[in-house]
Design an enzyme around this catalytic site. Structure first.
Site, PDB file in Angstrom:
ATOM      1  N   GLU A   9     -19.401  -2.784   1.321  1.00 44.04           N
ATOM      2  CA  GLU A   9     -18.497  -1.880   2.154  1.00 44.04           C
ATOM      3  C   GLU A   9     -18.729  -0.375   1.862  1.00 44.04           C
ATOM      4  O   GLU A   9     -19.101   0.020   0.896  1.00 44.04           O
ATOM      5  CB  GLU A   9     -17.226  -2.058   1.863  1.00 44.04           C
ATOM      6  CG  GLU A   9     -15.877  -1.389   2.861  1.00 44.04           C
ATOM      7  CD  GLU A   9     -14.535  -1.734   2.602  1.00 44.04           C
ATOM      8  OE1 GLU A   9     -14.397  -2.797   1.754  1.00 44.04           O
ATOM      9  OE2 GLU A   9     -13.676  -0.759   2.758  1.00 44.04           O
TER      10      GLU A   9
ATOM     11  N   HIS B 223       0.816  -1.413  -0.062  1.00 45.46           N
ATOM     12  CA  HIS B 223      -0.029   0.072   0.000  1.00 45.46           C
ATOM     13  C   HIS B 223       1.024   1.445  -0.002  1.00 45.46           C
ATOM     14  O   HIS B 223       0.352   2.167   0.287  1.00 45.46           O
ATOM     15  CB  HIS B 223      -1.083   0.187   1.224  1.00 45.46           C
ATOM     16  CG  HIS B 223      -2.020  -0.875   1.108  1.00 45.46           C
ATOM     17  ND1 HIS B 223      -2.025  -2.175   0.913  1.00 45.46           N
ATOM     18  CD2 HIS B 223      -3.665  -0.593   0.909  1.00 45.46           C
ATOM     19  CE1 HIS B 223      -3.385  -2.790   1.176  1.00 45.46           C
ATOM     20  NE2 HIS B 223      -4.286  -1.794   0.894  1.00 45.46           N
TER      21      HIS B 223
ATOM     22  N   CYS C  10     -10.573   2.340   7.507  1.00 47.62           N
ATOM     23  CA  CYS C  10     -10.812   3.109   6.283  1.00 47.62           C
ATOM     24  C   CYS C  10     -11.954   3.923   5.974  1.00 47.62           C
ATOM     25  O   CYS C  10     -12.195   4.810   5.458  1.00 47.62           O
ATOM     26  CB  CYS C  10     -10.411   2.019   4.875  1.00 47.62           C
ATOM     27  SG  CYS C  10     -11.668   0.623   5.278  1.00 47.62           S
TER      28      CYS C  10
ATOM     29  N   GLY D 216      -0.831  -2.422  -6.032  1.00 50.09           N
ATOM     30  CA  GLY D 216      -1.856  -3.568  -5.625  1.00 50.09           C
ATOM     31  C   GLY D 216      -2.986  -3.022  -5.267  1.00 50.09           C
ATOM     32  O   GLY D 216      -4.168  -3.556  -5.231  1.00 50.09           O
TER      33      GLY D 216
ATOM     34  N   GLU E  18     -13.784  -8.850   0.165  1.00 48.16           N
ATOM     35  CA  GLU E  18     -14.423  -7.593   0.009  1.00 48.16           C
ATOM     36  C   GLU E  18     -14.679  -7.334  -1.325  1.00 48.16           C
ATOM     37  O   GLU E  18     -14.351  -6.101  -1.858  1.00 48.16           O
ATOM     38  CB  GLU E  18     -13.724  -6.467   0.787  1.00 48.16           C
ATOM     39  CG  GLU E  18     -12.897  -6.847   2.153  1.00 48.16           C
ATOM     40  CD  GLU E  18     -12.173  -5.814   2.802  1.00 48.16           C
ATOM     41  OE1 GLU E  18     -12.643  -5.543   4.006  1.00 48.16           O
ATOM     42  OE2 GLU E  18     -11.416  -5.153   2.178  1.00 48.16           O
TER      43      GLU E  18
END
Lengths: 632, 632
Positions: A328, A136, A408, A185, A312
């Site tokens: 989400e 990330h 997040c 990614g 997810e």
């Protein structure tokens, strides 16, 4: 134009409440969470990570112990974005000073060569850029670039902007100039670099965004090779599943939304922004195809996307289970980003319709009405004792937690609400687009010499009145697809409603009165959606409704809508911050007691079913909840 | 009485077909599978493991490489049980010789002290009894004890019986005499030891069964301690989750069926058998409570149990999702075991009703009609492209595989069908119980001086005619709860049907004619089952019906039953081995194309819905399938 937030002062009861909640409760609450000051909540440590990294950089200190997800930096970034925007709504010198301080810390945590990421600075300084798949770095850079742009737009200050330009330059150097292979990614930097480009006008950032979009999936084995070469891992994610991070093929060849939903829509948002800028026909086509796939095959009625907890992720067309939905909050926020950028590409109301659906339903449901608890997952059916408990349903919490280890969503909701004006308004070909209906005052004196005042109690009521002062302008008023009977008065005179691609274009008006059809309607899903077959949902305006136990004797599972009954809107109450509840004619079924299966047709007891907007569910304790109800 | 299988010759069209299929196809097919002779199927290696273990024991050979699950021995055991019983129906000297040979190998694989388990012999001879939680030694012993009893019952031979008595004695020595702590991670030996006790009359085996039942859960931390002490693992199963293997509390305190469903019902079967033998009131009460919990709160309409793939387990009351159902074939077989033993405890038709439901629906669905493919998992809704594909649905295969790496189910179906007479008949207080309706001849000359001939085409037709010859006897004919209008003629004269606990008791009849109500009926689930709300299932007699795509234009999801329409049984056809299909009045809904959600009420096109028995689904290619249909 990037100053919608500056130019638009919200004053309608619905959004003003959210704005006040944001400035007075949410921003301080989330700051406290980021500073680890909320009792009994998951620790963030995000600010602390930056402080330790700054200490390493400035004082050569021994690295302190990093805490949190590999992308913990991004939680702070999203909050900076939200807090910066909030200053435009409500100046707050103390908050601004704290923001400046945090930004100084971030600047201090930067390497001389521009590199910035506290995970790597503290934990793995020798492993930078070796794990694009999992680590990330580009994602965090993207979020901090967004924060930098927001802070610059809101305050005119350039400390964070300059910091993040240095980081973007560093990335440009590595991936474009030096030609290192790889792509993120977790997409995010693509759309962030486009924002940086829009804010600074520097072509280089657009070029870097285009680079990441263009190389993605050209070598679909990149992560497999990287994983084999790197010898370390964050989680040990499966690199073989190329659809998860949308690198199974070049982006222009994609026709189905796949994999991790947030990754997907962040990527598509970057693609749409780039496509709008370049006019690249293949990229535009891919964006449209992906949009259609999501919105006509893979989206919940609430605008939720990504139906499975496993990764997810998106699954297959029409697989939209209600009780085990993932949906989400961040994914619907990403869908809003995608929609807004498609609107820049082409003014078509279907983008705004979906944007509104995701915003008023899933995104707002992501936050408790008091602004202090948050949903990550947004199921469409909740049964206490099963939801959040049974394997396969554990992710579908029936009540909002205070914070998350993977946090997040909460600050993502904040930055979205804080920048709502960006989504409400558009300017294209000298036409002012009213995408969403927010009451307030839009000052376009500098841009067009005009001011627009909007009076509305939307989404509670369907009347939206625009007053335009100053230089005559052309406006495009969105006529939502859901409004079956719409009236329009221009300068007090009714006109024929005949929208072009979802927008009614009106020139030189002093007043525009829009009357949207706020009659509650029944909604039916495509028969290909197995989970919804035989079931009916109720909407009023943009709001999806649901039945909650607390209003219905605790038992939602026994409720049946009356097929020929009435559904009426209730007068305002104080419940749930003054939202509009519905009363539907219906029945409570009584099935045979003591047995699971009976040949006795269930008895129907006539009842009034209380329905509340989906965004307000879960605010009154542990409860059954259901969006889709059987109809008899 | 244990010689039902010997005494009863099946002749009705339904079960005779299954019996022939078993002797002519399934037993040879499964033998070939166990000998690794099926191309493109998962390897078994079960017989090979025994051969290698025998080589170690007899010749001191170096252990060859064990292959398969830790419980691979049990696959062979179940097949021996089925094959032994099949000899009673169709003598086959070649098969019997091969059985004898395999049994000799098993005997040769035994340690001098009686220990027998090829996994430990070949892979871990120094780790015996150190991992009761995971390593299935007692489970495999149980299955081989069952095989031994069956082989003895069928052939009178005692080689395997003596072998397994030695193993049982070895276990008795360890756990009872020497007092080593522990209980089986996977219950099974409890019921097997009761069978061994019934077959041999030796109290010691009942005592050993009682020991394992009584110590279970008294120390709920046993597996946790064992896991900490042992230093090795098979899978690394979580010992902290005490409900998984039903050791969270002493068995007499249990009120909810929990954990791995097969483990659960095997345990409860052992408990019921022991309770019937001892009259232990607390144990009887626990059995009844667990039975009620399963059958009135946790069972699919098909008699499937264990609704989640996570741990192949029970979840919470009323959590019965259709498309993601686990409903393992073995679990329904175990439910039949439990039911049959509850019937020994107390003659109550509700046990037989559930036994019949599980048998005619889930268990038979576990095997393709040609006897060569098998389901492990039995979903109640299948959508090609989602079922078996999407995460969360991967276990729910839409077509039967040839064999499984974990092949517990196929031979379990075989041994159940091969011993069907045991479930059909009962003898208690000198009364002959007809639990299930199978046509054939029951020779009770030795036991009661009577012979009963049953003529029926059940479950295709509802007429069952009993002829009793010889000494007058008392019979108890089950009147299924589902038969709303039942007629009975005794010696040609109609009598009032007034069953006591589900059985009509009739003395001294020469003929009994039973007419069960075979009108198709609609079935409604309790409103607490979220997954079934607003949906209707159709049954005819004991058979649950479903709609399959191949009969309905490929599109089952669009079908709606007409609430006031007719459902009629079709005349026999050759389809699906001559089963009875149903035609139901209904509709095909046409929802708006190109959109997921529409305010347009779906158009209803009248159609005839073809329904087939659930046990026949998946025999005609990849297909949509659905048990529960919306009704309009």
């Amino acid at each position: 134009m990037n100053n919608w937030i500056q130019n638009f002062k919200i004053s309608d009861p619905f959004w003003k409440r959210y704005e006040d909640l944001l400035t007075d409760v949410v921003i301080p609450y989330q700051e406290a969470a980021l500073r680890d000051q909320i009792p009994d909540a998951e620790k963030s440590h995000s600010i602390e990570n930056f402080k330790m990294a700054a200490d390493v950089m400035q004082n050569g200190a021994e690295p302190g112990e990093y805490y949190g997800m590999v992308f913990q930096d991004s939680d702070l970034a999203k909050w900076i974005e939200a807090a910066s925007y909030s200053l435009l709504q409500k100046p707050d010198p103390d908050l601004e000073a704290r923001l400046d301080e945090v930004i100084e810390t971030i600047k201090d945590a930067q390497y001389p060569d521009g590199y910035l990421n506290t995970y790597f600075t503290l934990k793995a300084p020798d492993k930078k850029w070796t794990n694009l798949q999992e680590a990330h770095e580009l994602y965090c850079a993207g979020h901090m670039i967004e924060a930098a742009v927001a802070n610059y737009e809101a305050t005119g200050k350039t400390v964070l902007l300059d910091t993040m330009k240095r980081m973007a330059d560093h990335i440009y150097q590595r991936f474009v100039v030096e030609g290192h292979p790889g792509y993120p990614g977790h997409p995010e930097i693509e759309l962030a670099l486009m924002r940086l480009y829009h804010a600074t006008g520097e072509e280089k950032y657009k070029e870097l965004s285009a680079h990441f979009i263009n190389v993605r999936g050209v070598d679909p084995d990149y992560f497999v090779k990287e994983a084999a070469a790197r010898g370390w891992q964050v989680w040990g994610m499966e690199a073989e599943d190329r659809t998860y991070a949308q690198n199974q093929m070049p982006v222009r060849d994609m026709t189905k939304a796949t994999g991790h939903a947030v990754r997907a829509v962040y990527l598509y948002s970057g693609m749409a922004d780039l496509a709008a800028e370049t006019g690249d026909k293949d990229l535009i086509k891919a964006c449209r195809t992906l949009w259609d796939n999501i919105t006509t095959q893979q989206m919940y009625i609430t605008g939720g996307i990504g139906s499975t907890v496993h990764g997810e992720a998106f699954t297959k067309d029409y697989n939209l289970p209600n009780a085990t939905a993932y949906a989400e909050t961040c994914a619907s926020i990403g869908l809003i980003f995608f929609a807004r950028r498609m609107l820049e590409l082409e003014a078509d109301g279907r983008y705004a319709d979906v944007m509104e659906r995701a915003l008023y339903n899933t995104v707002l449901a992501g936050m408790q009405l008091d602004g202090q608890r948050f949903f990550y997952v947004n199921p469409l059916e909740v049964v206490p004792g099963i939801s959040g408990v049974v394997p396969g349903y554990r992710h579908a919490l029936p009540q909002r937690p205070k914070w998350y280890g993977c946090a997040c969503c909460p600050p993502n909701v904040s930055r979205t609400i804080a920048s709502i004006a960006k989504y409400a308004w558009g300017l294209k070909d000298e036409t002012v687009y009213s995408h969403l209906f927010l009451g307030g005052e839009l000052d376009l004196t500098k841009e067009l010499g005009a001011r627009i005042t909007v009076e509305t109690r939307y989404p509670y009521e369907g009347k939206v009145k625009y007053h335009i002062e100053g230089v005559p302008i052309r406006m495009a008023i969105r006529i939502p697809e859901w409004s079956r009977h719409t009236k329009l008065l221009v300068n007090g005179v009714p006109i024929t409603v005949w929208p072009y691609k979802g927008y009614q274009y009106i020139s030189d008006a002093q007043t525009i009165e829009l009357y949207l059809d706020m009659d509650p309607v029944r909604v039916y899903a495509s028969s290909r959606v197995a989970s919804d077959s035989g079931l009916t949902a109720v909407m009023r305006g943009p709001l999806v409704y649901c039945a909650e136990g607390v209003d219905n004797g605790g038992d939602v599972l026994s409720l049946r809508l009356a097929g020929n009954g009435q559904i009426i809107a209730e007068p305002y109450t104080d419940t749930l911050c003054g939202t509009v509840k519905l009363k539907a004619d219906g029945y409570c079924v009584h099935t045979e007691e003591g047995t699971l299966y009976s040949t006795t047709r269930p008895k129907l007891e006539p009842v009034q079913i209380d329905l509340i907007p989906y965004y307000t569910w879960g605010n009154r304790g542990l409860n059954e909840m259901r969006v889709w109800l059987p109809e008899v």
